[in-house]
Design an enzyme around this catalytic site. Structure first.
Site, mmCIF file in Angstrom:
data_model
loop_
_atom_site.group_PDB
_atom_site.id
_atom_site.type_symbol
_atom_site.label_atom_id
_atom_site.label_comp_id
_atom_site.label_asym_id
_atom_site.label_seq_id
_atom_site.Cartn_x
_atom_site.Cartn_y
_atom_site.Cartn_z
ATOM 1 C CG HIS A 186 39.538 -9.431 61.830
ATOM 2 N ND1 HIS A 186 40.204 -10.568 61.426
ATOM 3 C CD2 HIS A 186 40.502 -8.605 62.348
ATOM 4 C CE1 HIS A 186 41.502 -10.441 61.699
ATOM 5 N NE2 HIS A 186 41.702 -9.259 62.262
ATOM 6 C CB CYS A 238 45.377 -11.159 62.948
ATOM 7 S SG CYS A 238 44.886 -10.253 64.431
ATOM 8 C CB ILE A 291 34.689 -7.540 69.028
ATOM 9 C CG1 ILE A 291 35.964 -6.743 69.354
ATOM 10 C CG2 ILE A 291 34.541 -8.757 69.941
ATOM 11 C CD1 ILE A 291 35.983 -6.140 70.741
ATOM 12 C CE LYS A 328 34.005 -1.144 59.358
ATOM 13 N NZ LYS A 328 32.960 -1.964 60.014
ATOM 14 C CB CYS A 367 38.081 -0.280 63.557
ATOM 15 S SG CYS A 367 38.968 1.254 63.913
ATOM 16 C CB SER A 368 37.722 -5.455 61.535
ATOM 17 O OG SER A 368 38.896 -5.506 62.302
#
Lengths: 386, 386
Positions: free
Chosen positions: A333, A84, A210, A329, A207-208
């Site tokens: 991402h 990442c 998709i 977030k 959580c970020s």
């Protein structure tokens, strides 16, 4: 004469899921924006950041691929990867290209296409950042590893989930003003705490998501940059540090030593301290990472990152404006691309071109790009030159 | 003062198929050899070359992974990828790191593990070097693309398969003296012509094989290098050029324009011409590519590369000793690692430490690393400093 690098143009696609767009299409949109923004008439090299195209798209060789799609075949071009942090390390490789004296103007673009796959497929792809044979094979997921960190952090420092949840709340607030952000929806702490549990204690809004996206920047040697723009943004430091690939190999999991080390080297290189930094773009793939970053980068004592949030210091009008475009977030991402989004966003802020996202009077900004479970960290410190 | 880079240590694993060894195990063997060979007590950065680990091993993030396995977590570390030129471009990235002034001693290691998979799996992995959506999806394989080139070359220049087959014969001859080579078996032209047809006109012995291997080199700034070795090998030039990703996008397929361009830039940077080069390591993944490289790099007119072979000029005692350790065909071609093997082999030759593979009186050597169907080419020119 000491060579110095500067950002002279940026480009970013909106981040979306389910667009059906391919890697090239995304990349070229961002790259052309950056080239147009810069006004440069040539590039001497192309650096591409990406993490998962081999696994998800069965496509490697993005250097030549994107050079071709840009109509610039011939230029030196290759891909740089560190999970990442791929975007961050691609910028680092590009800066080295400039400082080497071999290149004067370079394009760094990073892309990731994550939508259009099942969650297990993307989850498996993300776990390529950890050790396949010893860790990924156990079935633990990336959110699971971050949940271990969150639980340990909360126990060790007696910090509540409510406190940590302020981080995604801040990011969603900032993303409301960013038309390219993936999640433009106001949330509050209770929304985070009531969202579906993913890996205890982390919930969906910790959580970020998709998403698909690409970002690009044009970098040039400072003396060359001045031909193209009245307001280049200086790259005052570009550093990369690594840590053990796996979480279990570390003495403590509530600090990312690679963040501390890369940041300290960057402050030294830029002759700056955290007190000089006005603006942060940090790697909040999970809420706990945002809080830890505030500490590891030198803005709060260990265990007290959430106090900065509670005191409003991370808001755009605060002492250390954080993730002013929404962060991982809420801006989104697309993993291998995020590091370039961050540097682009810092540059836009320092040029005072951030529109509704503008942080007032920002002169120095820092971007932190994290790969794996803190195993690679790239830090960029940018300074306005106007 | 102008900074200059030098090779101060090399390491190479034997290339084998079916060893059951993993990526880390292979990488560390080569890296430790290179570090031991160099005598350096630190590295400032690690550059990893690899093409297929995401696809075949579901493993990315090899920078932090290999830094950890070496016990050197903390160092800046990332992967550099350009298909089969990954090794070559990793060396280029490392040279830039040194010339940037940010690093003084760096390790470049490259690894590929290709055995243990079915042929269709490896074939699909290799096609990641071409355009997935427009070319790979048609079902054409990499050997198929090279067969198109071979057929066109043979028709256009009236060159026989017998003539081209001299290339693998030379490589197998040279590999007899290299204990690390994958294929140590003498062959003759008739063996090539009688070997099983793979993609007409290319036969099995026209093609490199599937193997596992890793190679590493330690590079240092020249002034630093002199502390560690009496015989550093200067990197006189390090260049990368790209071409269109796909074969169908080019005006001609019997020349790799990226080879010509990267070589010409390298000769200019090194202030040398092909006449000054004593030693070549070229990318003969398929026999036709070896012949084309002799031409594209400036050693023969177009269409007449095979004459050099017929005249014995490419033998170790000839004017331009070629693939003295066996080349991709016989030393082996663990794809992302081959570019580092080549630079390591040239360095060993110029240090006069090549044992039975030694080329007499070699002072200047050139390594050509090719990615995809000529879409990326990295050229390194090395010069002995003793």
């Amino acid at each position: 004469m000491l060579r110095e690098a500067a950002v002279v143009g940026v480009g970013m696609t909106p981040i979306t899921a389910g667009s059906g767009r391919n890697l090239t299409d995304l990349f070229i949109e961002a790259a052309k924006q950056a080239l147009d923004d810069s006004g440069v008439d040539r590039i001497d090299a192309l650096y591409v950041g990406n993490m998962m195209s081999g696994f998800l798209q069965q496509q490697e060789h993005l250097g030549a691929m994107m050079a071709t799609a840009l109509g610039r075949e011939g230029v030196p071009a290759y891909k740089v990867e560190a999970a990442c942090a791929s975007g961050g390390v691609a910028v680092n490789a590009a800066v080295k290209g400039l400082l080497s004296g071999l290149e004067e103007i370079v394009l760094v673009g990073a892309v990731e296409k994550m939508s259009g796959f099942t969650t297990p497929e993307v989850t498996a792809g993300l776990m390529m950042a950890e050790d396949r044979l010893k860790v990924a094979s156990t079935g633990v997921t990336f959110v699971g590893l971050n949940a271990m960190i969150a639980r340990e952090y909360m126990d060790k420092y007696k910090v509540t989930h409510e406190s940590i949840a302020q981080f995604p709340v801040l990011c969603h607030q900032n993303a409301l003003d960013n038309p390219k952000a993936q999640f433009r929806k106001r949330i509050d702490v209770q929304d985070v705490l009531r969202s579906p549990l993913v890996a205890d204690p982390l919930r969906l809004l910790d959580c970020s998501g998709i998403g698909d996206g690409a970002a690009a920047i044009v970098l040039a040697l400072k003396n060359v940059a001045k031909k193209f723009t009245d307001s280049p943004v200086e790259v005052a430091a570009s550093t990369v540090s690594s840590d053990t690939l796996s979480l279990y190999q570390r003495p403590t999991i509530t600090t990312f030593e690679a963040s501390r080390a890369a940041a300290n080297r960057a402050y030294k290189a830029a002759k700056l301290t955290p007190k000089d930094v006005d603006l942060l773009e940090i790697h909040d793939a999970f809420s706990i990472l945002g809080v830890m970053a505030l500490e590891d980068l030198g803005f709060a004592d260990k265990g007290s990152g959430t106090k900065l949030l509670a005191e409003g210091e991370c808001a755009r009008e605060g002492r250390i404006a954080t993730n002013s475009f929404g962060g991982l977030k809420a801006r989104g991402h697309p993993v291998g691309a995020s590091g370039v989004y961050q540097v682009a966003e810092v540059a836009v802020q320092l040029k005072n071109e951030a529109g509704k996202c503008q942080v007032p009077n920002a002169e120095v900004g820092l971007a932190q790009s994290v790969g794996g479970i803190g195993s690679t960290v790239a830090i960029h410190i940018l300074r306005g030159m106007s």
